[in-house]
Design a protein around this motif. Structure first.
Motif, PDB file in Angstrom:
ATOM      1  N   GLU A 133      -2.085   9.703 -14.165  1.00 17.27           N
ATOM      2  CA  GLU A 133      -2.345  10.636 -13.059  1.00 17.27           C
ATOM      3  C   GLU A 133      -1.656  10.155 -11.781  1.00 17.27           C
ATOM      4  N   HIS A 134      -1.683   8.834 -11.565  1.00 14.19           N
ATOM      5  CA  HIS A 134      -0.989   8.282 -10.392  1.00 14.19           C
ATOM      6  C   HIS A 134       0.513   8.526 -10.494  1.00 14.19           C
ATOM      7  N   TRP A 135       1.084   8.339 -11.693  1.00 18.93           N
ATOM      8  CA  TRP A 135       2.526   8.572 -11.871  1.00 18.93           C
ATOM      9  C   TRP A 135       2.876  10.039 -11.619  1.00 18.93           C
ATOM     10  N   GLN A 136       2.031  10.960 -12.076  1.00 25.00           N
ATOM     11  CA  GLN A 136       2.286  12.379 -11.816  1.00 25.00           C
ATOM     12  C   GLN A 136       2.273  12.655 -10.321  1.00 25.00           C
ATOM     13  N   PHE A 137       1.305  12.083  -9.611  1.00 20.78           N
ATOM     14  CA  PHE A 137       1.259  12.200  -8.161  1.00 20.78           C
ATOM     15  C   PHE A 137       2.537  11.618  -7.552  1.00 20.78           C
ATOM     16  N   HIS A 138       2.938  10.481  -8.043  1.00 13.24           N
ATOM     17  CA  HIS A 138       4.136   9.784  -7.564  1.00 13.24           C
ATOM     18  C   HIS A 138       5.389  10.669  -7.734  1.00 13.24           C
ATOM     19  N   TYR A 139       5.586  11.194  -8.948  1.00 13.43           N
ATOM     20  CA  TYR A 139       6.767  12.034  -9.198  1.00 13.43           C
ATOM     21  C   TYR A 139       6.741  13.323  -8.385  1.00 13.43           C
TER      22      TYR A 139
END
Length: 144
Positions: A27-33
């Motif tokens: 979820e953090h990576w999706q936010f990041h991208y």
């Protein structure tokens, strides 16, 4: 239930913690991208959380990366640094905030709060496994 069965159940719990931590990291990576896509390079987030099992140990850690220009090439490389966690189960907010962009600090601290809870539970499970193995060893020594 034998000690070995209890230990196996605790190892299963560790696998479940890993899955939960990986879901939070994803979820953090999706936010990041999603948020980095339209930003200019100087404003992009360089802070990332990682989850992995390494030699039967759950690792949840943060890295910070920088780009560098290679001398012989037109392409740039990526240099990644681990952020030191220190004592306890949680990264210091200051360590993460210093490396985070202003727009992402709240999300990073939220993610780290969840990861700290998982690290704490993992530490308790590992202590329980160690105590059970010690008890089993003592029982074997006593009976022989």
């Amino acid at each position: 239930m034998t000690i070995q069965e209890i230990i196996a159940a605790l190892h299963f719990n560790i696998e479940e913690l890993k899955k939960e931590a990986q879901k939070i990291a994803d979820e953090h990576w999706q936010f990041h991208y999603r948020n980095n896509a339209l930003l200019p390079p100087r404003e992009k987030c360089r802070l990332n959380v990682w989850v992995r099992m390494r030699q039967h140990r759950l690792e949840i850690y943060w890295t910070y990366f920088k780009f560098f220009k290679r001398a012989n090439s037109d392409k740039s490389g990526v240099y990644s640094n681990y952020i030191p966690k220190g004592r306890g189960n949680q990264y210091r907010a200051k360590s993460l905030a210093l490396r985070a962009e202003p727009w992402e600090i709240d999300k990073v601290l939220e993610v780290e709060g969840k990861m700290a809870e998982i690290r704490a539970e993992y530490a308790d499970i590992k202590r329980a496994i160690t105590a059970l193995k010690r008890a089993e060893k003592n029982a074997v020594e006593r009976s022989s």
